[in-house]
Scaffold this active site. Structure first.
Site, PDB file in Angstrom:
ATOM      1  CD  GLU A 105       1.365 -17.607 -13.949  1.00  0.00           C
ATOM      2  OE1 GLU A 105       0.577 -16.673 -13.678  1.00  0.00           O
ATOM      3  OE2 GLU A 105       1.090 -18.485 -14.783  1.00  0.00           O
ATOM      4  CD  GLU A 116       0.711 -19.378 -18.987  1.00  0.00           C
ATOM      5  OE1 GLU A 116       1.152 -20.287 -18.249  1.00  0.00           O
ATOM      6  OE2 GLU A 116       1.431 -18.463 -19.408  1.00  0.00           O
TER       7      GLU A 116
END
Ligand code: T1G
Length: 708
Positions: free
Chosen positions: A128, A108
């Site tokens: 995740e 990210e």
């Protein structure tokens, strides 16, 4: 860079190089995001800095947020000060230089940078979902803008690692540098090249790829449909889809807010807590009390398998998949031909399914060499015996190995339950012997149970554990006892499932309870898959040796009727030709009723909870005995075995972790004591269970009663 700083800054002729140095994987632990933000702001404020580079020290870029911080009462991010927000606001270009891993929050950060450069061996991803949450720092909003919502959902919902070359093809990576090249120098050169390019290429400003969701609005429901089976009882996969959908239906900043809402709903969910537990349990299991982590390992560059049967073939495939040349030995050409044909057949099935390319199949086959003489394997670093489960046969093999194998070679056995010391004592080098127990199918199941012989040397055990990881397995240590740890703890589950059938619970009912609980298939369907004859022989042998041993009259009757499971089209269930779907069979009901009547067993009804707890509490009790005897280092090691050897649903953490969620030792002890009254000795509570119940210590913190 200041010694010990988590994040350093260096001005290299106008290019600000920001280096993250938080070993071992540069997780975004407290202080790391703050350091990155501080240096980004400094670089922006410094007229001498034209552009910046973000790079990781050590072996990786950034492996993600610090998972240990989740579920804790940590400070909320300051609005506008989150790393990806500061990157968005940067007035100067930032190049993310990726080696090793850029995962989760690490990717990210890279996606919020303006450019991404990587070495081919790097891997990127948003894993995740594997710990029950979702990318919470813009990944669900930026990735769809880069690769389109469909490809983004595949990456986010699978949580897989994307090799850099594929990421480059997808457009996630802008530039690849040759392996071994100086990534830092290449990144600095790239920063210099792009320093004056305006407008800055921010992914948040690119919406063209989102149009895919307009032309094909059904992609979200299609994704939800495609994951329905494996995402049963879980929320994170569906939240991932919802977040990507938000990217396609909302302005960027609203999508970020929606992503954060969805993240907050998951962080402290039962599923996320259990998956975080499993993540760390699978790291803890590698630590062997009493054997230092730095113990020098023996070489394992060449391997040999004795026995070209189903297990031997699967083991050979595990080595070949990870590039280890492996010889497979059997005594006759016919046995070798059948073994190699089975291996090739497995690969061809994978090719037909599209999970393996022909080139990869041939690469792996090129690493598997059939041989007929022990002399052909004498120079191998490690040999794994995988012959019939008969003591005399195994003793003979180990005597032979002792004669021919080079000094220092590791002599392992894949036995599923025979005393390791019998094989060790058939050699003059018991220190080189240990158990390395694979779980069928050996090339698929992750569990690699290393069994300690009385005389196994520390480096033999440390090397065995490392060997498992080298071939993509999860290694877990077990003490030497009947059934070792995994199968021994699973044994009572098998006993109870057969007894409940005698008491009137039909196989399809028990299977449904366990599938609803989260298993991919039920225990009776699993038995049909493995073959009912496997247990039959050993039960008859044990009954002949031990008058107290209770056979399984219904399972035995099915075998004697020729109902061996899927391979004969009927076992506990009936199967249509070419179809693996289990169908309840009235013939089985007849056998059950007949046997139950013969045995004079009272039939009664069951609640779903009673079925579930009868199976799992029986195993929890056995696990307590195993810990008491010091045959496992930790309760979490037993959980790692159940997750990776028996398909226990991962989002429930593991057998012992789950038991803590249904009342823990106090409740389990209460229930087992009641069954002890009703059913007798087999339900005698383990002393450790009683102690845990009395002291209030949870199962997952139970300590072994003695050293292994
Ligand atoms: N946080 C904390 N510790 C971590 C960690 C992490 N993300 N990753 C690894 N460790 C520890 C691990 O416990 C072990 O500790 C050591 O590092 C070596 O790990 C905001 C919310 C990167 C592929 O899920 O997949 O970012 O045992 O043995 O085999 O949107 O570690 O030495 O004490 O696994 O070389 C997303 C998890 C987080 C990546 C390297 N990121 N890590 O494998 O080493 S959530 C992940 C891995 C997130 C954002 C969201 C692997 C690895 P110890 P290891 P490895």
């Amino acid at each position: 860079m200041a010694q010990g700083a988590l994040v350093g800054f260096e001005n290299v002729d106008g290019i600000g190089v920001i280096t993250i140095d938080n070993p071992p994987v540069n997780a975004l632990s407290p202080g790391v995001p703050e350091g990155i933000v501080e240096h980004l702001e400094r670089g922006n404020a410094n007229p001498a800095v034209k552009a910046m580079v973000l790079i990781g020290a050590g072996r990786s870029f950034i492996a993600g947020a610090d998972i240990r911080q989740f579920g804790t009462n940590r400070p909320r991010p300051v609005p506008g000060k989150r790393t990806h927000e500061v990157l968005d606001a940067s007035r100067k270009p930032v190049v993310a230089a990726i080696h090793g891993y850029a995962l989760g929050g690490g990717l990210e950060v890279a996606l919020a940078s303006h450019y991404r450069i990587a070495v081919p061996s790097a891997k990127v991803g948003l894993p995740e979902v594997l710990i029950g949450i979702l990318p919470g720092s813009g990944g669900t909003q930026r990735l769809p803008r880069l690769v389109g919502p469909k490809a983004a959902m595949e990456i986010i919902v699978s949580g897989r690692q994307v090799p850099a070359e594929e990421a480059h093809r997808l457009g996630i990576i802008d530039e690849l540098v040759p392996e071994g090249a100086d990534l830092r120098a290449a990144a600095i050169a790239m920063a210099r090249r792009v320093a004056d390019i305006r407008p800055l290429p921010r992914i948040r400003d690119r919406d063209e790829k989102l149009a895919q969701s307009k032309s094909d609005p059904g992609i979200f429901d299609a994704m939800r449909k495609s994951i329905a089976r494996r995402a049963r009882n879980q929320r994170a996969p569906y939240h991932c889809i919802a977040a990507v959908e938000a990217a396609c239906t909302m302005p960027f900043d609203d999508g970020i807010r929606r992503e954060r809402e969805l993240f907050d709903e998951l962080e402290n969910s039962d599923e996320a807590r259990a998956l975080r537990y499993a993540f760390f349990a699978e790291r803890e299991v590698a630590k062997l009390p009493g054997i230092p982590r730095e113990t020098p390992l023996r070489p394992t560059d060449t391997a040999a398998i004795v026995g070209a049967g189903t297990m031997g073939g699967g083991i050979a495939m595990s080595f070949a998949e990870f590039g280890v040349p492996v010889k497979i030995l059997d005594t006759t050409q016919d046995a070798l031909d059948r073994g190699l044909a089975r291996i090739r057949g497995n690969y061809e099935t994978s090719c037909r399914r599209g999970s393996l390319t022909e080139a990869e199949m041939n690469r792996r086959l090129g690493l598997i060499e059939p041989v007929k003489s022990y002399d052909d394997i004498a120079r191998c670093d490690v040999v794994i015996e995988a012959v019939f489960e008969r003591i005399p046969v195994k003793e003979e093999v180990f005597k032979k190995l002792d004669e021919v194998m080079k000094a220092g070679a590791l002599l392992f056995t894949n036995t599923s339950g025979i005393d390791i010391d019998i094989m060790a004592n058939a050699t003059k080098r018991p220190q080189d012997v240990a158990g390395t127990h694979f779980f069928a199918p050996a090339n698929v199941m992750k569990l690699f149970e290393v069994v300690k012989g009385a005389k196994s040397a520390p480096d033999t055990l440390a090397t065995a554990m490392a060997l498992g990881r080298k071939i993509g397995k999860i290694s877990a240590m077990a003490g030497n006892c009947d059934g070792f740890v995994a199968n021994r703890s699973r044994g009572p589950f098998g006993t109870e499932m057969n007894l409940m059938v005698e008491e009137g619970a039909l196989p399809e009912r028990i299977d449904k309870v366990m599938v609803d609980f989260g298993y991919p298939i039920g225990p009776f369907a699993t038995a049909d898959l493995s073959g009912l004859d496997i247990g039959y022989d050993s039960r008859q042998r044990r009954a002949a040796q031990d008058p107290n041993f209770r056979k399984q009259p219904i399972a035995d009757a099915l075998v004697e009727m020729g109902r061996l499971g899927q391979k004969t089209g009927a076992g506990w269930f009936r199967y249509e030709k070419g179809d693996r779907t289990p169908h309840p069979d009235p013939e089985v009901v007849r056998v059950i009723q007949e046997k139950a009547k013969e045995l004079g067993i009272e039939q009664h009804s069951f609640s779903d909870e009673e079925i579930l707890h009868r199976l799992l509490f029986a195993s929890v009790n056995e696990a307590c005995k195993i810990l008491e005897e010091g045959k496992a280092y930790r309760a979490s090691d037993i959980d790692v075995m159940w997750l990776n050897g028996f398909n226990f649903p991962r989002y429930r953490g593991g057998l012992m972790y789950w038991a803590d969620t249904v009342g823990g030792p106090a409740e389990v002890y209460r229930q087992i004591s009641a069954w002890h009254q009703r059913y007798g000795a087999r339900w005698t509570p383990a002393p450790l269970l009683r102690r845990l119940a009395e002291t209030g210590i949870p199962f997952r913190e139970a300590k072994p009663g003695r050293a292994m």
